[in-house]
Every structure is written in structure tokens, then in C-alpha cells.
Design a protein around this motif. Sequence first.
Motif, mmCIF file in Angstrom:
data_model
loop_
_atom_site.group_PDB
_atom_site.id
_atom_site.type_symbol
_atom_site.label_atom_id
_atom_site.label_comp_id
_atom_site.label_asym_id
_atom_site.label_seq_id
_atom_site.Cartn_x
_atom_site.Cartn_y
_atom_site.Cartn_z
ATOM 1 N N LYS A 154 0.802 -1.223 0.000
ATOM 2 C CA LYS A 154 0.000 0.000 0.000
ATOM 3 C C LYS A 154 0.834 1.271 0.000
ATOM 4 O O LYS A 154 0.315 2.346 -0.305
ATOM 5 C CB LYS A 154 -0.931 0.013 1.210
ATOM 6 N N ASP A 155 2.131 1.182 0.340
ATOM 7 C CA ASP A 155 2.940 2.389 0.512
ATOM 8 C C ASP A 155 3.794 2.749 -0.700
ATOM 9 O O ASP A 155 4.048 3.926 -0.955
ATOM 10 C CB ASP A 155 3.857 2.237 1.732
ATOM 11 N N ASN A 156 4.282 1.763 -1.441
ATOM 12 C CA ASN A 156 5.146 2.062 -2.581
ATOM 13 C C ASN A 156 5.125 0.919 -3.579
ATOM 14 O O ASN A 156 4.547 -0.141 -3.325
ATOM 15 C CB ASN A 156 6.584 2.351 -2.125
ATOM 16 N N ARG A 157 5.775 1.154 -4.713
ATOM 17 C CA ARG A 157 5.901 0.147 -5.767
ATOM 18 C C ARG A 157 7.395 -0.003 -6.059
ATOM 19 O O ARG A 157 7.979 0.844 -6.727
ATOM 20 C CB ARG A 157 5.146 0.603 -7.019
ATOM 21 N N THR A 158 7.996 -1.061 -5.535
ATOM 22 C CA THR A 158 9.444 -1.226 -5.632
ATOM 23 C C THR A 158 9.803 -2.424 -6.501
ATOM 24 O O THR A 158 9.271 -3.520 -6.309
ATOM 25 C CB THR A 158 10.069 -1.404 -4.231
ATOM 26 N N VAL A 159 10.713 -2.200 -7.462
ATOM 27 C CA VAL A 159 11.233 -3.275 -8.311
ATOM 28 C C VAL A 159 12.755 -3.169 -8.311
ATOM 29 O O VAL A 159 13.320 -2.144 -7.921
ATOM 30 C CB VAL A 159 10.696 -3.176 -9.758
ATOM 31 N N SER A 160 13.432 -4.223 -8.742
ATOM 32 C CA SER A 160 14.892 -4.183 -8.851
ATOM 33 C C SER A 160 15.309 -4.626 -10.248
ATOM 34 O O SER A 160 14.653 -5.473 -10.863
ATOM 35 C CB SER A 160 15.544 -5.076 -7.792
ATOM 36 N N GLN A 171 0.884 6.687 -13.204
ATOM 37 C CA GLN A 171 0.789 7.583 -12.063
ATOM 38 C C GLN A 171 -0.064 6.973 -10.960
ATOM 39 O O GLN A 171 -1.097 6.365 -11.227
ATOM 40 C CB GLN A 171 0.212 8.927 -12.494
ATOM 41 N N ALA A 172 0.398 7.145 -9.735
ATOM 42 C CA ALA A 172 -0.334 6.686 -8.555
ATOM 43 C C ALA A 172 0.019 7.632 -7.418
ATOM 44 O O ALA A 172 0.977 7.397 -6.680
ATOM 45 C CB ALA A 172 0.024 5.246 -8.200
ATOM 46 N N PRO A 176 4.820 6.113 -4.541
ATOM 47 C CA PRO A 176 5.960 6.257 -5.455
ATOM 48 C C PRO A 176 6.425 4.930 -6.032
ATOM 49 O O PRO A 176 6.296 3.879 -5.403
ATOM 50 C CB PRO A 176 7.045 6.884 -4.572
ATOM 51 N N PHE A 177 6.968 5.019 -7.240
ATOM 52 C CA PHE A 177 7.556 3.863 -7.921
ATOM 53 C C PHE A 177 9.064 3.945 -7.726
ATOM 54 O O PHE A 177 9.679 4.970 -8.015
ATOM 55 C CB PHE A 177 7.201 3.904 -9.410
ATOM 56 N N ILE A 178 9.679 2.866 -7.240
ATOM 57 C CA ILE A 178 11.104 2.870 -6.914
ATOM 58 C C ILE A 178 11.809 1.743 -7.661
ATOM 59 O O ILE A 178 11.372 0.590 -7.613
ATOM 60 C CB ILE A 178 11.327 2.709 -5.399
ATOM 61 N N VAL A 179 12.884 2.101 -8.361
ATOM 62 C CA VAL A 179 13.718 1.116 -9.046
ATOM 63 C C VAL A 179 15.048 1.028 -8.308
ATOM 64 O O VAL A 179 15.732 2.035 -8.133
ATOM 65 C CB VAL A 179 13.973 1.508 -10.514
ATOM 66 N N GLN A 180 15.409 -0.165 -7.883
ATOM 67 C CA GLN A 180 16.655 -0.365 -7.152
ATOM 68 C C GLN A 180 17.664 -1.115 -8.015
ATOM 69 O O GLN A 180 17.315 -2.073 -8.700
ATOM 70 C CB GLN A 180 16.396 -1.144 -5.863
ATOM 71 N N THR A 181 18.926 -0.648 -7.982
ATOM 72 C CA THR A 181 20.032 -1.357 -8.620
ATOM 73 C C THR A 181 21.105 -1.575 -7.560
ATOM 74 O O THR A 181 20.925 -1.201 -6.399
ATOM 75 C CB THR A 181 20.617 -0.559 -9.802
ATOM 76 N N SER A 182 22.223 -2.147 -7.962
ATOM 77 C CA SER A 182 23.277 -2.440 -6.991
ATOM 78 C C SER A 182 23.967 -1.186 -6.467
ATOM 79 O O SER A 182 24.586 -1.219 -5.404
ATOM 80 C CB SER A 182 24.320 -3.371 -7.612
ATOM 81 N N VAL A 183 23.851 -0.054 -7.202
ATOM 82 C CA VAL A 183 24.573 1.154 -6.777
ATOM 83 C C VAL A 183 23.675 2.369 -6.555
ATOM 84 O O VAL A 183 24.120 3.355 -5.972
ATOM 85 C CB VAL A 183 25.679 1.534 -7.793
#
Length: 331
Positions: A154-160, A171-172, A176-183
Motif C-alpha cells: 500500500k505504501d510504494n511500488r518497488t522493483v529491482s 501515475q499513482a 511512489p515507484f522505486i527502481v533499485q540497482t546495486s549502486v
Amino acid sequence: MKEQELYLLITRYLSDQTSEAENAWLADWLAADKSNQQTFEEVKRVWQGHQRISDEESIQALSVLRARIAAGEQRVVPAKSRRLQFYWFAAAASLLVALLAAWYLFPTKSNNSRLSYLTIVTKPGEKKIIRLEDSTRIVLGPGSQLSYPKVFDKDNRTVSVKGQAYFEVSQAPGKPFIVQTSVLSVQVLGTHFNVHADPDQPASTVALLEGSVKIRLEGDRSWLLKPGQEISVDHRTRQAALNPLDSATVLGWQQNVLVFKNEQFGSVAPRIEKMYGVKIIFNNEEAAETRLYAQFKDEPLENVLSAICISGVLTYRQQGDTIYVTMKKSS
């Protein structure tokens, strides 16, 4: 696939009971048509609704739906409306049967359980289009990996991401939409951007086409990108640099375009390897340091290598999936 089988598959997916092959089929089905996404959302809404109420209340609600279907079948309606009503009753009945079966066969996990993640991997030379449950569209590049939850919290949209991917984020507000990488990590609310985070490259890059994104690095360092900007983060030093966006270079991979602008052969070799599924080996250091300035679109590998070696300074030979490149010694 019949309606009841489809509804059962969706509810099994929401209950974390599907196989990788079934997940892949669902992903392709969702990407094929917007009406499929609407069907998925309708089933998910009904399915998630029963998680928020007791078993007794769920049984009562399903009983009401069953009674409405039965009552509707007995109602006399004008001839023009009968065909549309028949299809509605058929769909509702199929959904009822599927939900009842899935409810008892595949009980959902408690809300306190951890999110269930899917991982999509592409082979060299392969690209995939993924449509997430929030309608975000992702083009995953060759030799890359994407991990994301089946259903966002319910709080965020996280992918890696590992490798290269292009995002068109829906849009939501407040999620927030979060993209994670190694750095680094990229935080957005709705935008189009490209992420290139290959461990075998000297740096990771994020290029922004539309909207705005916030880039975060370790040590509480952050940057707010504007459209037309690209940030590059050195893997060794973790130093960041902002540069103007070159759309042909950044987005060309989606149309099988290779662009080299005064770059060393050794630094662009991984891009060639991933696009064509080969391994490039340099027989001497001079060959790897040769600078290239060229552009190719949908060209066979043989044409690309022949053009690179056309000056006669470099030669290559192919043995299976391995390319050996050598710089000729001056006589």
C-alpha cells in the motif's frame, strides 16, 4: 482458455499458487489487450475483498451473488436485451464458480506475510515487455533481470533491475515507484526513463525522457533529474556525473540500434555481446583500445564486425558463439 479456467488461474496467481510457466502466460495475456487488464482487476478486486471480511460474511456475499444470478435467469426481459443479459449471467456464473473453487482450494495468506516476488530474466539477444499490475510498462533489455512483487504493497511500488530496462510508469499519487540497482535507486511518481545497470560495465546510468525522477546514492546523496538529462555513476568510485541525454544512444537498443561515438571497442563489446548472444575476446590490448564511431540498425552480426574491421587495422574470426578480435601488427 475457458472463462472458469482463466478466473481460477488468476485467483491461484493471487494466492501464490502458480508455476513460472503460468506466470509467463499471464504476463503475455495481460500485455496483449487492455480488456484483459480490466478483467484481471475485476477478479482481483473480488478476490481481495473476501480477505477483508470473515468467512461467514464471504459466504453470505457469494450467496447473494448466486441468488441474483438465479433471479435474473427467471426474469422476463425484452428480446433485444436477452443476448446481452445472457452473456452477463454466463460471465458472472463462471466467476462465481471459479471464486468458490479457488477460495476453498487455494486459501490466501495473511496480510502480514511477506510480498511474493517474480523474477524475469532475458537471454542475450532477447527483449521482453512486462506489464505490471499497476499498468506500468517495462521493456527489459537483452541479458537483463527484473524482480517485482505480484501485488504492490500500500505504501510504494518497488522493483529491482540488473542490466537494462526502459520504464513507462503509471501515475499513482502517494504511492511512489522505486527502481533499485546495486549502486543507486530511482524514485518516480509517473514518468518515462531508462536504467542501465550492468555489473560488467564501468558505470550505471539513468536517463530521463519525461517527468522527473530522484536519484539516491549511499551517503544520503541525491539528484533530481530533469527531462533530457542523464546521470552516470562510476561503479568503482561511486562518483556521479550529469550529462545531456543522447536519445539515440540511450534508447537505440529497443529497436536493435547500436551507436558508438568515439568509444573504445572494449567498452562497447558487452553491448554487442548481449544484442547478438556472443562472446568477444580481444587477442591484444591494442584491439580493445581501438576507438569506434559508427551506427547500426537491425544489421546482422557479420555486417557489424565487417564494418568495424573495414579499415584493415582489425581482423576477426568467429568460432561458434565466440568472436576473436586482433589488431594487425604494422610491418
